[in-house]
Design an enzyme around this catalytic site. Structure first.
Site, short mmCIF file in Angstrom:
data_model
loop_
_atom_site.label_atom_id
_atom_site.label_comp_id
_atom_site.label_asym_id
_atom_site.label_seq_id
_atom_site.Cartn_x
_atom_site.Cartn_y
_atom_site.Cartn_z
N THR A 209 -9.08 -19.77 -2.96
CA THR A 209 -7.99 -20.20 -1.76
C THR A 209 -7.06 -18.97 -2.26
O THR A 209 -6.54 -18.72 -3.60
CB THR A 209 -7.72 -21.49 -2.32
N ASN B 130 -11.20 -16.51 -8.11
CA ASN B 130 -10.65 -16.01 -6.89
C ASN B 130 -11.04 -14.36 -6.67
O ASN B 130 -10.91 -13.89 -7.97
CB ASN B 130 -9.21 -16.15 -6.62
N HIS C 194 -8.23 -31.08 4.89
CA HIS C 194 -7.80 -30.75 6.43
C HIS C 194 -8.75 -30.94 7.31
O HIS C 194 -8.87 -30.35 8.55
CB HIS C 194 -7.95 -29.05 6.21
N CYS D 111 -14.15 -38.24 25.71
CA CYS D 111 -14.55 -39.40 25.07
C CYS D 111 -15.28 -40.49 26.15
O CYS D 111 -14.89 -40.23 27.32
CB CYS D 111 -13.46 -40.03 24.38
N CYS E 133 -14.01 -43.35 26.91
CA CYS E 133 -12.97 -43.78 27.63
C CYS E 133 -12.27 -42.79 28.44
O CYS E 133 -11.26 -43.37 29.35
CB CYS E 133 -12.03 -44.08 26.49
N CYS F 221 -10.86 -39.12 19.13
CA CYS F 221 -10.33 -39.34 20.53
C CYS F 221 -8.90 -39.20 20.47
O CYS F 221 -8.02 -39.75 19.69
CB CYS F 221 -10.90 -40.90 21.13
C1 BV8 Z 1 1.77 -30.48 6.39
C2 BV8 Z 1 -7.10 -26.09 9.83
C3 BV8 Z 1 3.39 -31.91 6.63
C4 BV8 Z 1 -7.32 -25.34 10.91
C5 BV8 Z 1 -5.50 -25.49 8.39
C6 BV8 Z 1 5.61 -26.82 2.40
C7 BV8 Z 1 5.37 -28.06 2.62
C8 BV8 Z 1 4.52 -28.82 3.56
C9 BV8 Z 1 4.25 -28.11 4.60
C10 BV8 Z 1 4.69 -26.69 4.53
C11 BV8 Z 1 5.25 -26.17 3.76
N1 BV8 Z 1 5.61 -24.95 4.11
C12 BV8 Z 1 4.99 -24.44 5.25
C13 BV8 Z 1 4.50 -25.69 5.73
C14 BV8 Z 1 3.85 -25.96 6.78
C15 BV8 Z 1 2.24 -25.38 6.48
C16 BV8 Z 1 1.77 -24.15 5.89
O1 BV8 Z 1 1.60 -24.45 4.77
N2 BV8 Z 1 2.22 -23.17 6.16
C17 BV8 Z 1 1.85 -21.91 5.60
C18 BV8 Z 1 1.01 -20.94 6.16
C19 BV8 Z 1 3.08 -21.24 4.75
N3 BV8 Z 1 1.61 -26.41 6.34
C20 BV8 Z 1 1.00 -27.56 7.16
O2 BV8 Z 1 1.49 -27.41 8.26
C21 BV8 Z 1 0.39 -28.64 6.86
N4 BV8 Z 1 0.93 -29.80 7.18
O3 BV8 Z 1 2.27 -30.11 5.54
O4 BV8 Z 1 2.48 -31.52 7.09
C22 BV8 Z 1 4.33 -31.37 7.65
C23 BV8 Z 1 4.68 -31.73 8.95
C24 BV8 Z 1 5.45 -31.25 9.73
C25 BV8 Z 1 6.01 -29.96 9.62
C26 BV8 Z 1 6.13 -29.61 8.25
C27 BV8 Z 1 5.19 -30.37 7.26
C28 BV8 Z 1 -0.81 -28.49 7.38
C29 BV8 Z 1 -1.80 -27.47 6.80
C30 BV8 Z 1 -3.24 -27.39 7.01
C31 BV8 Z 1 -3.39 -26.20 8.31
N5 BV8 Z 1 -4.67 -26.33 8.72
N6 BV8 Z 1 -6.77 -25.34 8.62
C32 BV8 Z 1 -8.78 -24.90 10.80
O5 BV8 Z 1 -9.41 -24.57 9.82
O6 BV8 Z 1 -9.24 -24.62 12.17
S1 BV8 Z 1 -5.04 -24.25 7.18
C33 BV8 Z 1 -6.39 -23.25 6.74
O7 BV8 Z 1 -5.80 -22.52 5.63
C34 BV8 Z 1 -7.62 -23.74 6.49
O8 BV8 Z 1 -7.91 -25.07 6.31
C35 BV8 Z 1 -7.81 -23.14 5.09
O9 BV8 Z 1 -8.48 -24.13 4.29
C36 BV8 Z 1 -6.33 -23.27 4.72
C37 BV8 Z 1 -6.17 -22.46 3.41
O10 BV8 Z 1 -6.79 -21.14 3.17
P1 BV8 Z 1 -7.48 -20.86 2.28
O11 BV8 Z 1 -9.00 -21.75 2.16
O12 BV8 Z 1 -6.90 -20.46 0.92
O13 BV8 Z 1 -8.40 -19.47 2.83
P2 BV8 Z 1 -7.88 -17.81 2.72
O14 BV8 Z 1 -8.62 -17.01 3.86
O15 BV8 Z 1 -6.36 -17.93 3.21
O16 BV8 Z 1 -8.14 -17.21 1.34
C38 BV8 Z 1 -9.38 -17.31 0.88
C39 BV8 Z 1 -9.38 -16.72 -0.65
O17 BV8 Z 1 -10.64 -16.70 -1.12
C40 BV8 Z 1 -8.63 -15.39 -0.62
O18 BV8 Z 1 -7.83 -15.33 -1.72
C41 BV8 Z 1 -10.00 -14.55 -0.83
O19 BV8 Z 1 -9.44 -13.39 -1.68
C42 BV8 Z 1 -10.71 -15.50 -1.79
N7 BV8 Z 1 -12.13 -14.77 -1.63
C43 BV8 Z 1 -12.93 -14.33 -0.52
N8 BV8 Z 1 -14.15 -14.29 -0.66
C44 BV8 Z 1 -14.25 -14.96 -2.04
C45 BV8 Z 1 -13.11 -15.38 -2.71
N9 BV8 Z 1 -12.95 -15.99 -3.74
C46 BV8 Z 1 -14.05 -15.94 -4.35
N10 BV8 Z 1 -15.29 -15.84 -4.06
C47 BV8 Z 1 -15.60 -15.09 -2.88
N11 BV8 Z 1 -16.78 -14.68 -2.47
#
Ligand code: BV8
Length: 241
Positions: free
Chosen positions: A187, A212, A118, A147, A149, A126
């Site tokens: 995750t 997790n 990600h 940028c 530019c 840019c």
């Molecule tokens: C894409 C950047 C093609 C922003 C992020 C099916 C196929 C393809 C796409 C989709 C699909 N279904 C839906 C989609 C669309 C979407 C998606 O997945 N939506 C979800 C919400 C349903 N996906 C996309 O848009 C992706 N693009 O596939 O392109 C496309 C193109 C056009 C149209 C359709 C498809 C792009 C996805 C990337 C989005 N960007 N972040 C930023 O960071 O500013 S996502 C964001 O969530 C972060 O990057 C993060 O990394 C990611 C996942 O979250 P997690 O890392 O899992 O974090 P979270 O807080 O959720 O969980 C933490 C876990 O840790 C918890 O379970 C917790 O219990 C645990 N925890 C906490 N403390 C601890 C711990 N575990 C262990 N030890 C601890 N101490």
């Protein structure tokens, strides 16, 4: 915490090791996760901010959010979980770390073979020329940063609705299809396509371990699931590598 014989055997026999990490591995370093109680998505309407439309509509607001996150992350250090992954990389000739995190803490811990699905919060791109550069200024001097530019710079991060870097996701698919051990750490396994990688590894015959703080949609599918903190559990697994 009891580590099962199956896990110990799978680690000791492993040759091709993959780690997949999410925000949970950085939680003990002080980086807020996305979907937890005090998670980023809750306080900052992040689903509305982490999109190209939000940036087009209000680049200043989106950059204020990223500047706030960069300032928060800058003084933070990798924790024991990051360090275990970096040390396993030294022990295994066939190793890959695939991270969804953008905070750069894996690299700070010494991980080298790391694919950032990600993007990275310390890089900008840019909006005109597309070139990516390091941008470590925190706080940012200008919001939004520009940028040379004359065009606006954007965070080099993959937003919702944007495709992942082709090389990053392609190499990740190839790696998980041939690995014999995958350890999924911190995750919620909801964001695609990253969340599909553990199932691909499992279907290809890998032993899949989840570490997790809570159950996730992949907990029933994996071979072993350890509930707790990554910084406490990963050190328990390290000695078997
Ligand atoms: C894409 C950047 C093609 C922003 C992020 C099916 C196929 C393809 C796409 C989709 C699909 N279904 C839906 C989609 C669309 C979407 C998606 O997945 N939506 C979800 C919400 C349903 N996906 C996309 O848009 C992706 N693009 O596939 O392109 C496309 C193109 C056009 C149209 C359709 C498809 C792009 C996805 C990337 C989005 N960007 N972040 C930023 O960071 O500013 S996502 C964001 O969530 C972060 O990057 C993060 O990394 C990611 C996942 O979250 P997690 O890392 O899992 O974090 P979270 O807080 O959720 O969980 C933490 C876990 O840790 C918890 O379970 C917790 O219990 C645990 N925890 C906490 N403390 C601890 C711990 N575990 C262990 N030890 C601890 N101490």
């Amino acid at each position: 915490m009891h580590i099962s014989d199956e896990t110990i055997k799978a680690i000791q026999n492993s040759e091709k090791v993959v780690f997949l990490t999410g925000a949970g591995i950085s939680a003990e370093s002080g980086v807020p996760t996305f979907r937890g109680e005090e998670g980023l998505w809750r306080n900052f309407r992040a689903e509305e901010l982490a999109t190209p439309i939000a940036f087009q509509r209000n680049p200043k607001l989106v950059w204020e959010w990223y500047d706030w996150r960069r300032n928060l992350i800058k003084p933070l250090y990798p924790n024991a979980g990051h360090k275990v992954i970096a040390s396993v990389e030294q022990k295994k000739s066939s190793f890959k770390l695939i991270t969804q995190n953008v905070d750069g803490l894996h690299q700070k811990a010494g991980s080298v073979k790391c694919v950032e699905l990600h993007g990275n919060i310390w890089k900008t791109r840019c909006t005109e020329e597309g070139n990516v550069a390091d941008n470590l200024g925190s706080p940012l001097k200008n919001i939004p940063p520009m940028c040379e530019c004359g065009a606006i710079l954007r965070p080099n991060i993959v937003w919702f609705g944007e495709s992942l870097p082709v090389e990053a996701i392609q190499s990740s698919y190839e790696t998980v299809e041939i690995c014999d051990l995958m350890i999924v750490v911190g995750t919620s396994a909801v964001v695609q396509p990253a969340a599909s990688l553990p199932r691909i590894a499992k279907n290809a015959g890998a032993f899949v371990i989840e570490v997790n703080a809570e159950e996730t949609p992949i907990s029933d599918m994996v071979d072993d699931s350890y509930l707790g903190k990554a910084g406490e559990i990963l050190p328990l697994l390290e000695k078997y590598f």
